[in-house]
Design a protein around this motif. Sequence first.
Motif, PDB file in Angstrom:
ATOM      1  N   ILE A  54       0.746  -1.261  -0.104  1.00  0.00           N
ATOM      2  CA  ILE A  54       0.103  -0.028   0.056  1.00  0.00           C
ATOM      3  C   ILE A  54       0.839   1.218   0.040  1.00  0.00           C
ATOM      4  CG2 ILE A  54      -1.589   1.387   1.345  1.00  0.00           C
ATOM      5  CD1 ILE A  54      -2.875  -1.318   2.370  1.00  0.00           C
ATOM      6  N   ALA A  55       1.812   1.251   0.709  1.00  0.00           N
ATOM      7  CA  ALA A  55       2.869   2.464   0.861  1.00  0.00           C
ATOM      8  C   ALA A  55       3.560   2.605  -0.456  1.00  0.00           C
ATOM      9  CB  ALA A  55       3.782   2.204   1.903  1.00  0.00           C
ATOM     10  N   THR A  56       3.810   1.448  -1.360  1.00  0.00           N
ATOM     11  CA  THR A  56       4.444   1.637  -2.315  1.00  0.00           C
ATOM     12  C   THR A  56       3.432   1.902  -3.464  1.00  0.00           C
ATOM     13  OG1 THR A  56       5.989  -0.355  -2.045  1.00  0.00           O
ATOM     14  CG2 THR A  56       5.824   0.211  -4.300  1.00  0.00           C
ATOM     15  N   GLU A  57       2.391   1.700  -3.364  1.00  0.00           N
ATOM     16  CA  GLU A  57       1.535   2.076  -4.362  1.00  0.00           C
ATOM     17  C   GLU A  57       1.129   3.660  -4.107  1.00  0.00           C
ATOM     18  OE1 GLU A  57      -3.010   1.020  -5.744  1.00  0.00           O
ATOM     19  OE2 GLU A  57      -2.531   0.933  -3.821  1.00  0.00           O
ATOM     20  N   LYS A  58       1.154   3.885  -2.721  1.00  0.00           N
ATOM     21  CA  LYS A  58       0.672   5.449  -2.477  1.00  0.00           C
ATOM     22  C   LYS A  58       1.921   6.184  -2.952  1.00  0.00           C
ATOM     23  CE  LYS A  58      -1.852   8.511  -0.425  1.00  0.00           C
ATOM     24  NZ  LYS A  58      -3.081   8.946  -0.742  1.00  0.00           N
ATOM     25  N   ILE A  59       3.126   5.679  -2.722  1.00  0.00           N
ATOM     26  CA  ILE A  59       4.480   6.758  -3.107  1.00  0.00           C
ATOM     27  C   ILE A  59       4.495   7.052  -4.514  1.00  0.00           C
ATOM     28  CG2 ILE A  59       7.055   6.709  -3.156  1.00  0.00           C
ATOM     29  CD1 ILE A  59       6.836   5.415  -0.435  1.00  0.00           C
ATOM     30  N   ALA A  60       4.122   5.885  -5.341  1.00  0.00           N
ATOM     31  CA  ALA A  60       4.080   5.721  -6.957  1.00  0.00           C
ATOM     32  C   ALA A  60       3.151   6.906  -7.242  1.00  0.00           C
ATOM     33  CB  ALA A  60       3.975   4.589  -7.104  1.00  0.00           C
ATOM     34  N   TYR A  61       2.037   6.713  -6.596  1.00  0.00           N
ATOM     35  CA  TYR A  61       0.956   7.809  -6.953  1.00  0.00           C
ATOM     36  C   TYR A  61       1.045   9.246  -6.812  1.00  0.00           C
ATOM     37  CZ  TYR A  61      -3.426  10.484  -6.626  1.00  0.00           C
ATOM     38  OH  TYR A  61      -4.423  11.300  -7.112  1.00  0.00           O
ATOM     39  N   LEU A  62       1.746   9.622  -5.569  1.00  0.00           N
ATOM     40  CA  LEU A  62       2.297  10.896  -5.330  1.00  0.00           C
ATOM     41  C   LEU A  62       3.315  11.255  -6.185  1.00  0.00           C
ATOM     42  CD1 LEU A  62       1.994  10.716  -1.465  1.00  0.00           C
ATOM     43  CD2 LEU A  62       0.370  12.052  -2.999  1.00  0.00           C
ATOM     44  N   GLU A  63       4.361  10.550  -6.482  1.00  0.00           N
ATOM     45  CA  GLU A  63       5.456  10.752  -7.613  1.00  0.00           C
ATOM     46  C   GLU A  63       4.776  11.147  -8.993  1.00  0.00           C
ATOM     47  OE1 GLU A  63       8.202   7.798  -7.511  1.00  0.00           O
ATOM     48  OE2 GLU A  63       9.248   8.473  -5.581  1.00  0.00           O
ATOM     49  N   LYS A  64       3.830  10.247  -9.388  1.00  0.00           N
ATOM     50  CA  LYS A  64       3.222  10.582 -10.596  1.00  0.00           C
ATOM     51  C   LYS A  64       2.287  11.813 -10.636  1.00  0.00           C
ATOM     52  CE  LYS A  64       0.109   8.445 -13.954  1.00  0.00           C
ATOM     53  NZ  LYS A  64      -0.628   7.412 -14.245  1.00  0.00           N
ATOM     54  N   LYS A  65       1.884  11.875  -9.554  1.00  0.00           N
ATOM     55  CA  LYS A  65       0.999  13.339  -9.468  1.00  0.00           C
ATOM     56  C   LYS A  65       1.758  14.503  -9.666  1.00  0.00           C
ATOM     57  CE  LYS A  65      -2.282  15.532  -6.466  1.00  0.00           C
ATOM     58  NZ  LYS A  65      -3.102  15.406  -5.152  1.00  0.00           N
ATOM     59  N   ASN A  66       2.974  14.330  -8.516  1.00  0.00           N
ATOM     60  CA  ASN A  66       3.945  15.792  -8.678  1.00  0.00           C
ATOM     61  C   ASN A  66       4.666  15.678 -10.025  1.00  0.00           C
ATOM     62  OD1 ASN A  66       3.390  16.259  -5.806  1.00  0.00           O
ATOM     63  ND2 ASN A  66       5.021  15.013  -5.294  1.00  0.00           N
ATOM     64  N   SER A  67       4.854  14.921 -10.787  1.00  0.00           N
ATOM     65  CA  SER A  67       5.627  14.899 -11.951  1.00  0.00           C
ATOM     66  C   SER A  67       4.684  15.823 -13.005  1.00  0.00           C
ATOM     67  CB  SER A  67       6.318  13.508 -12.664  1.00  0.00           C
ATOM     68  OG  SER A  67       5.180  12.729 -12.950  1.00  0.00           O
ATOM     69  N   ILE A  68       3.487  15.556 -12.890  1.00  0.00           N
ATOM     70  CA  ILE A  68       2.407  16.097 -13.865  1.00  0.00           C
ATOM     71  C   ILE A  68       2.275  17.451 -13.371  1.00  0.00           C
ATOM     72  CG2 ILE A  68      -0.174  16.135 -14.468  1.00  0.00           C
ATOM     73  CD1 ILE A  68       0.099  13.210 -13.859  1.00  0.00           C
ATOM     74  N   VAL A  69       2.601  17.970 -12.166  1.00  0.00           N
ATOM     75  CA  VAL A  69       2.291  19.245 -11.619  1.00  0.00           C
ATOM     76  C   VAL A  69       3.546  20.191 -12.192  1.00  0.00           C
ATOM     77  CG1 VAL A  69       2.096  20.813  -9.545  1.00  0.00           C
ATOM     78  CG2 VAL A  69       0.447  18.716  -9.727  1.00  0.00           C
ATOM     79  N   ARG A  70       4.729  19.430 -12.281  1.00  0.00           N
ATOM     80  CA  ARG A  70       5.888  20.251 -12.381  1.00  0.00           C
ATOM     81  C   ARG A  70       5.856  20.800 -13.615  1.00  0.00           C
ATOM     82  NH1 ARG A  70      10.248  16.689  -9.296  1.00  0.00           N
ATOM     83  NH2 ARG A  70       9.532  16.892  -7.198  1.00  0.00           N
TER      84      ARG A  70
END
Length: 70
Positions: A54-70
């Motif tokens: 679950i933590a791995t999935e959440k981290i991957a989601y947040l990294e993907k979300k932050n890469s879109i914002v940048r």
Amino acid sequence: ASRNLSSTPIQMAIISSILGLASVVLGIQTSMIWNTPTGPTILTITRGLYINSIATEKIAYLEKKNSIVR
């Protein structure tokens, strides 16, 4: 746990088999080393792997979300 780490049903089946085997092996080894009951030890290892997925999935989601914002 395997559902959090896979994208296809075949991957999910393979990952769940590997995680199940790892849980049993690590649980038996841990119970022998720490002299604890085997069943609850296996379940504790399985719970840890699930929380880690679950933590791995959440981290991957947040990294993907932050890469879109940048």
